[in-house]
Design an enzyme around this catalytic site. Structure first.
Site, PDB file in Angstrom:
ATOM      1  CD  GLU A  41      -2.538  -1.106   2.745  1.00 55.86           C
ATOM      2  OE1 GLU A  41      -3.318  -0.203   3.072  1.00 55.86           O
ATOM      3  OE2 GLU A  41      -2.235  -2.042   3.489  1.00 55.86           O
ATOM      4  NE  ARG A 268       3.426  -7.481  10.414  1.00 55.04           N
ATOM      5  CZ  ARG A 268       2.769  -6.856   9.448  1.00 55.04           C
ATOM      6  NH1 ARG A 268       1.770  -7.442   8.829  1.00 55.04           N
ATOM      7  NH2 ARG A 268       3.106  -5.626   9.087  1.00 55.04           N
ATOM      8  CE  LYS A 278       2.827   0.120   5.097  1.00 59.06           C
ATOM      9  NZ  LYS A 278       2.383   0.067   3.698  1.00 59.06           N
TER      10      LYS A 278
END
Ligand code: ATP
Ligand code: MG
Length: 565
Positions: A41, A268, A278
């Site tokens: 994204e 992750r 983020k």
């Protein structure tokens, strides 16, 4: 939970994903092809966690002769910026991967997605809900209690179509209506309880401008975008496992033959003493807790690059930690170990003095300069030699001299001898001390001219060898020393979620009076060196300093290597 300290080898670690892919290929699924994608994204810079996904997405495609797309999942115009798109592309290329001409955007599919949503409405599988988001969410129930139907759940198809159409014309306020898929309000999987699939957003989009007033939710765009692109294996992180039934449900409504992307989840990457969200990294930047996304303390790829990390060291680290189904926090010292190993092979050794103390060699002829030849890298002869000037006055580190040394201090002290690396053995005959501050201001030595390294030297041996820089030839430099950004191993994993209180107040130390050898005058931004005895350093690109600036990547001492002995 901290992963145990055993490095995992690549072949073991990737086996579960690779064996799924291998079997699909062997079975001739998707006509024996593999096609993956990396789907960021564009709402922030990439961090080392993304590198883990990138290595897998591009790595698997490459290994099995397939392709990997770069696809920006740009479904939220409010948070996205072109700056992020550019940086993401730069960072992927820097890591050494390439998507060729396959640069895609979820926004390329807004038309298709809109039509698909309208089609769901026509089939009675989606409806416009006029309730506010918090009410919708409270009606969802809990995993053990079924949800409550919205009063709009059984709205007529025509009314739904009309409203959806008008939502997109801008007739309604943001937040006043949403489009929901009609799936199952009783499903034990909360994501299946009539999820929102479209919302009204009136901010312009960086690619589609103001064409659209409704935007698909990430969950409605992601899986379908994979489908539109012919992705065979959608590799993603574990938090998407619970979304998989919903993605499958959408594809079931969409697909016309047997093909569907296969989603496989892995853990992750989390690192000790830093954060990987983020949103939080953006806060650090906006609140000026760091000097930008590329601050060398950040876990971003641009931060690591500026710090002196190489793509190879990051890929090596990703190999070492592997891909599993278990969430864990990886020890940052393993990452440091990986970069040390890499830089050890690649960087020339040089002399740099961080906290200079002047040594005057009284019996060395004034005005004389000798060129001392030194090996650039003992690990790699092909890196050759360099010449370093030696003269009567040199700088050494302040902490390489002590007025009253403890036992086993094999450096310089009154009456003691040390070798200046590559040059002579010197003996300390005296020093000058500032009586007020107690600071040692100069040290006086004599040298023995029969002890020159590499010459027909006497076999005299001393225990200590120091790095040094000739005072008249030294280049002034600024050095930035970095420590961990946080003092807590898991700053984001604590109860009250205020990771800021764990920020390390001493994570950056700036030394402005450093002296480095003259060969470094021509060093270029991002060039890397080993300052002997001090660590690995990388030239910064900050133009606000008139002197060359060096960022310390890591110290030489390898705690990881010790742990694993
Ligand atoms: P956000 O924090 O904004 O939710 P994100 O970290 O998931 O975003 P994306 O841009 O959606 O960031 O990530 C792109 C891809 O990188 C996704 O496939 C995601 O699974 C993967 N990814 C993100 N963070 C990590 C991580 N820490 N370790 C491994 N893969 C990651
Ligand atoms: Mg995400």
């Amino acid at each position: 939970m901290k992963e145990n300290n055993e490095p995992v080898t690549r072949s073991e670690s990737q086996s579960f994903i690779e064996s799924f892919i291998g079997k699909d290929l062997k079975d001739g699924k998707n006509r024996g092809k593999i096609h993956t994608r990396f789907p960021p994204e564009p709402n922030g810079y990439l961090h080392i966690g993304h590198a883990k996904a990138i290595c897998l997405d591009f790595g698997m495609a490459k290994k099995y002769g397939g392709k990997c797309n770069l696809r920006f999942d740009d479904t939220n115009p409010v948070k996205e910026e072109v700056e992020y798109i550019d940086s993401i592309k730069e960072d992927i290329h820097w890591l050494g991967f390439d998507w060729e001409e396959r640069e895609f955007y979820a926004s390329d599919y807004f038309g298709k997605l809109y039509n698909f949503a309208a089609d769901l409405i026509k089939r009675g599988l989606a409806y416009v809900d006029d309730q506010p988001a918090d009410l919708i969410s409270s009606q969802k129930g809990t995993p053990s209690q079924p949800g409550t139907d919205s009063p709009y759940r059984n709205r007529q198809v025509n009314e739904n179509l009309d409203l959806f159409n008008r939502m997109n014309k801008g007739e309604f306020d943001e937040g006043s209506r949403v489009l929901r898929a009609k799936v199952d309000m009783n499903s034990p999987n909360m994501h299946m309880r009539d999820p929102i699939i479209y919302r009204i957003i009136k901010s312009p989009h960086h690619r589609t401008g103001s064409t659209w007033m409704v935007y698909p939710m990430y969950d409605f765009a992601h899986g379908q975008s994979d489908y539109f692109e012919g992705i065979t294996h959608s590799l993603c992180t574990l938090e998407f496992e619970v979304h998989r039934p919903l993605y499958d449900w959408f594809i079931d409504q969409l697909k016309s033959d047997d093909y569907r992307p296969r989603q496989i989840e892995f853990n992750r990457l989390n690192l000790t003493y830093t954060i990987m969200s983020k949103r939080k990294l953006l806060e650090l930047v906006q609140e000026e807790k760091v000097r930008g996304w590329d601050d060398p303390r950040m876990p971003t790829l641009c931060g690591l690059r500026r710090r002196g990390y190489t793509p190879e060291s990051i890929k090596r680290f990703v190999d070492l930690i592997g891909y599993t189904k278990v969430e864990a926090i990886n020890d940052v010292s393993l990452l440091e170990h990986a970069v040390r190993e890499d830089l050890n092979m690649k960087t020339p050794r040089v002399f740099g003095v961080l906290n200079p103390l002047k040594v005057i060699i009284k019996n060395y002829p004034e005005g004389q300069v000798e060129n001392v030849e030194l090996i650039n890298n003992p690990e790699d002869e092909s890196m050759g030699k360099r010449v370093v000037p030696f003269s009567r006055e040199v700088y050494i580190e302040q902490d390489d001299f002590m007025e009253t040394p403890p036992n086993k201090f094999f450096r310089l002290a009154p009456g003691m001898e040390v070798r200046l690396k590559g040059a002579y053995i010197i003996k300390c005959e005296g020093f000058k001390k500032n009586e007020k501050t107690g600071a040692i201001e100069e040290v006086y030595c004599t040298y023995d001219q029969n002890t020159r390294s590499g010459g027909n030297a006497s076999d005299k041996k001393v225990k200590g060898t120091l790095h040094w820089v000739s005072a008249q030839h030294a280049v002034d430099a600024e050095v930035r020393l970095y420590d961990r950004l946080f003092i807590h191993e898991d700053p984001a994993g604590q109860k009250d979620d205020d990771y800021r209180k764990f920020l390390n107040p001493d994570s950056l130390k700036i030394l402005k009076g450093c002296k480095v050898e003259p060969s470094l005058r021509s060093a270029r931004p991002l060039e890397k060196f080993q300052f002997q005895r001090l660590g690995y350093f990388c030239v910064d690109y900050d133009s606000t300093s008139s002197k060359p600036v060096f960022n310390r990547t890591v110290q030489l001492k390898d705690t990881w290597a010790k742990v694993n002995k």
